[in-house]
Design an enzyme around this catalytic site. Sequence first.
Site, mmCIF file in Angstrom:
data_model
loop_
_atom_site.group_PDB
_atom_site.id
_atom_site.type_symbol
_atom_site.label_atom_id
_atom_site.label_comp_id
_atom_site.label_asym_id
_atom_site.label_seq_id
_atom_site.Cartn_x
_atom_site.Cartn_y
_atom_site.Cartn_z
ATOM 1 N N VAL A 287 0.834 -1.203 0.000
ATOM 2 C CA VAL A 287 0.000 0.000 0.000
ATOM 3 C C VAL A 287 0.870 1.254 0.000
ATOM 4 C CG1 VAL A 287 -1.694 1.306 1.322
ATOM 5 C CG2 VAL A 287 -1.911 -1.174 1.126
ATOM 6 N N GLU A 292 -0.472 6.330 -4.144
ATOM 7 C CA GLU A 292 -1.862 6.670 -4.443
ATOM 8 C C GLU A 292 -2.116 8.166 -4.384
ATOM 9 O OE1 GLU A 292 -1.614 5.700 -0.050
ATOM 10 O OE2 GLU A 292 -0.923 4.809 -1.905
ATOM 11 N N ASP A 334 -4.232 30.205 -36.815
ATOM 12 C CA ASP A 334 -5.041 30.833 -37.842
ATOM 13 C C ASP A 334 -4.715 32.318 -37.861
ATOM 14 O OD1 ASP A 334 -7.081 31.037 -39.784
ATOM 15 O OD2 ASP A 334 -8.445 31.786 -38.256
ATOM 16 N N ASP A 620 -10.382 30.063 -34.476
ATOM 17 C CA ASP A 620 -11.673 30.530 -33.982
ATOM 18 C C ASP A 620 -12.839 30.078 -34.835
ATOM 19 O OD1 ASP A 620 -11.229 32.002 -36.228
ATOM 20 O OD2 ASP A 620 -11.294 33.963 -35.263
ATOM 21 N N ASP A 624 -11.441 25.376 -38.128
ATOM 22 C CA ASP A 624 -10.325 25.031 -37.245
ATOM 23 C C ASP A 624 -10.627 23.848 -36.332
ATOM 24 O OD1 ASP A 624 -8.675 27.166 -38.112
ATOM 25 O OD2 ASP A 624 -9.830 28.537 -36.876
ATOM 26 N N ASN A 686 9.391 6.014 -1.067
ATOM 27 C CA ASN A 686 8.845 4.653 -1.076
ATOM 28 C C ASN A 686 9.931 3.608 -1.243
ATOM 29 O OD1 ASN A 686 6.358 5.802 -0.803
ATOM 30 N ND2 ASN A 686 5.711 5.475 -2.915
ATOM 31 N N GLU A 689 11.651 2.957 2.028
ATOM 32 C CA GLU A 689 10.903 2.057 2.897
ATOM 33 C C GLU A 689 11.094 0.605 2.465
ATOM 34 O OE1 GLU A 689 6.899 3.489 2.728
ATOM 35 O OE2 GLU A 689 7.524 5.557 3.094
ATOM 36 N N THR A 717 3.992 11.758 5.365
ATOM 37 C CA THR A 717 5.155 12.276 4.639
ATOM 38 C C THR A 717 4.955 12.248 3.133
ATOM 39 O OG1 THR A 717 6.268 10.121 4.570
ATOM 40 C CG2 THR A 717 6.695 11.529 6.468
#
Length: 886
Positions: A287, A292, A334, A620, A624, A686, A689, A717
Amino acid sequence: MTLAMPPIQEWHAQSADEVVQLLGARVETGLDSSDAAQRLIRYGPNVIEETHRRSAWRMLLEQFSDFMILVLIGAAVISGVIGDAEDTLAIVVIVLLNGLIGFAQEYRAERAVAALKQLAAATATVRRDGRVAIRPASQLVPGDTVLLEAGNLLPADLRLVETAQLKVDESTLTGESMAVEKCTAALADGALSLGDRRNMAYKGTVVTYGRATGVVVATGSETELGKIAALLRGDEGEKTPLQKRLATFGRRLAVAAIAVCILVFVVGVLRGEPVALMFLTAVSLAVAAIPEALPAVVTVALALGARLMVKKNALIRRLPAVETLGSVTYICSDKTGTLTQNRMRVEAIYADGGARAIRLPTIADGEVWAWLYCALAANNDAAMGDDGTMRGDPTEVALCLAAADAGYDRVTQKDVVQRLAELPFDSERKRMTTFHVVSDGVVSFTKGAPETVVEHSHNALGHAGPMPIDKATVLGQAERMAADGLRVLAVALRRWPSLPDSLAADAVECELTFLGLVGLIDPPRAEAAKAVALCQSAGITAVMITGDHPATARSIALRLGIVDGGGAVMTGRELEHLPLADFEQSVERIRVYARVAPAQKIKIVRALQDKGHFVAMTGDGVNDAPALRRADIGVAMGMVGTDVAREAAHLILLDDNFATIVAAVREGRRIFDNIRKFVKYSVTCNSAEIWTLFLAPFLGLPVPLLPIHILWINLVTDGLPGLALAVEPEERGIMQRPPRPPRESLFAHGMWQHMIWVGLLMAGTTLLTQAWAYHTGDAHWQTMVFTVLALTQLGHVLAIRSERESLVQQGLWSNPALFATVLFTILLQLATIYVPSLNPIFKTEPLSAVELVFSLAVSAVVFVAVELEKWMVRRGWLYASPDRGQ
């Protein structure tokens, strides 16, 4: 069932009678109701067809099929199993957030085709059953006779059979800035571009002047507008660089993390550790190893960037577009309304033997100038609107304003401006003549194409009076003015004792006295040249793509600095006959494209992408929209742009200021830099760890961290400091480096080396702390390990705020959010140690002063080491890369 239109593609090459015969039309009476009903069944309604649209539920569910999302869902399940409700809730919220954002992006993209349908006219004036009637535009069929007048929105593609001074604004379809004068004669060249098919009028364009009758030749999806809709449907668009990099990064990291966690579990069990403990440790590590928080940090970084961009008049429709601008190497723009003001202006006048700037002559400049400006004010159909502004054909308005600027407005010249009679402009004569009363009789003013006016002039008016005219010199001057991109008109006069009895053109438009030449142009925006120069300084190439005449496009490009004196201009016809493979060999050398059709714009963008470039397309108009969709980032004009362009674009400029793109590029580079910093920080922490848990058994040490320690470090952290990195200010020199190569790895410029050695250094200092405390019999060794690993990560986040500058050079307070976050995280970590009620939860014990000082000292090693790395980078000893300089 809807059938195809009649198999005639080159309607403009057919005569009006042939078109009527082929379609079975009846111009005088129109189709009868029964015939029209049968054709409606055969050809289908006059609407732009859409492909089967996915349901909203399906689009929403598809957002959760991505590999990274599936891994996060699995992590949430695992977190729930081990009882970590907070982590589970965080993952679920992040997954839902990303899914909803992706759903909103796809739903908005589907609306691009729907916006095209809004351009269709609601009603049309047609002849049916011998009567003129107003019918819903959706009921028009091929062969219908449509009546047009000024202000009408074209309801279908028409072959014109009768015209009376008809002018059509086709800028939204072809990019042509001036209204196009239409005719009825067949055009011999069957390969003409849309802008040159003067006997055709296309759906979605607007009648600005005159009247006409036309026969419907195409409806619905078979119209040129419908073909653009098909281009939009057929192009799914490309993922942004950020999406590609994160997808690859997520897959590799997840697989590697899971493999290491399995290995940690197996090694622990083989060493005799409890199976339940090792299982929970491995799951907790899995995990923690999967970042994440990464999607959340990316989303927050892009959202904050988007909010800043709104303050700078840039509206982000799709969040990843902010980052994508940092990779852009080409901006295909353009011309009309984007680089120019989308209004005509008199640029130069040739009279009395020489060219002069428009604002210099005044009433006191002599007879020739007085008559010239009187002619511009009098021979003019522009009118003053209720709001005090001039209205009418853009060319007429420009001429009237030029006369007023020189002191010849319609108030001071009201006697001359009063019109006795006129010969309207005719496409064959290419002239317009008006008659006016003056003190000694009547004067006629004639204006039109230089070759026709000069041909019918027998002398010229100079400062000394009438003089012989040198027609070759005058026409040569007209050609030079046209080569400068000006639309050139000639002006002449003739005196009459009274209004002539016959107003035949051959009788009155002869023996003229030439007054001068007037050159008009749609001028560049004042800020556009500076914006182009800023883009070039950032390593971005500006390219002009327009439907205008090549000479006009080249002139504007020269003024803006897009090309130099030798820059080449490629036309749509040249591009059409050039195979894509051959075109790719020269696409990087071309800076200006003229007379370009919508599909050809996509060809240009695709060729540049095939050459490895990341392309932004600004525009515009309807024409386009497909290129905006195909480009890596589409930039639409918000003030004058069409709904179609805005829906297809990623970014909308609220002030239509080309320079705003430069600000967006700067913001995009800053955001990507900050995302890189977070990935560097997250992966490094990570990995530390993982290394700590993986190496401890091989060093004869017990399991250094409990599952609760791993999850806590991961929460406080990884999350909070990582989010604070999203608001890190830009580094100096960010706009003096070239764009990131589109295929450049996320881990370039020494990032992967940094993550490896710093991750090992963090693990080494943590294991050193464990070994010293464990072998000296310190009962608090696990709490010390827990503290050192947490504090080393905080020191790391302070050090990586810049890839080159030290913390002293940056200033500790330049990112107050990060400073406050680090301080808050330290207090939380100390709370887990010294708050008695938290000790049982986190399995910690209070540290003595010596133990705490030792932990702080060891943790500082990582900060010092990273600062030393940056010092070596500044000296060019590490990760040398010229494009990352200051």
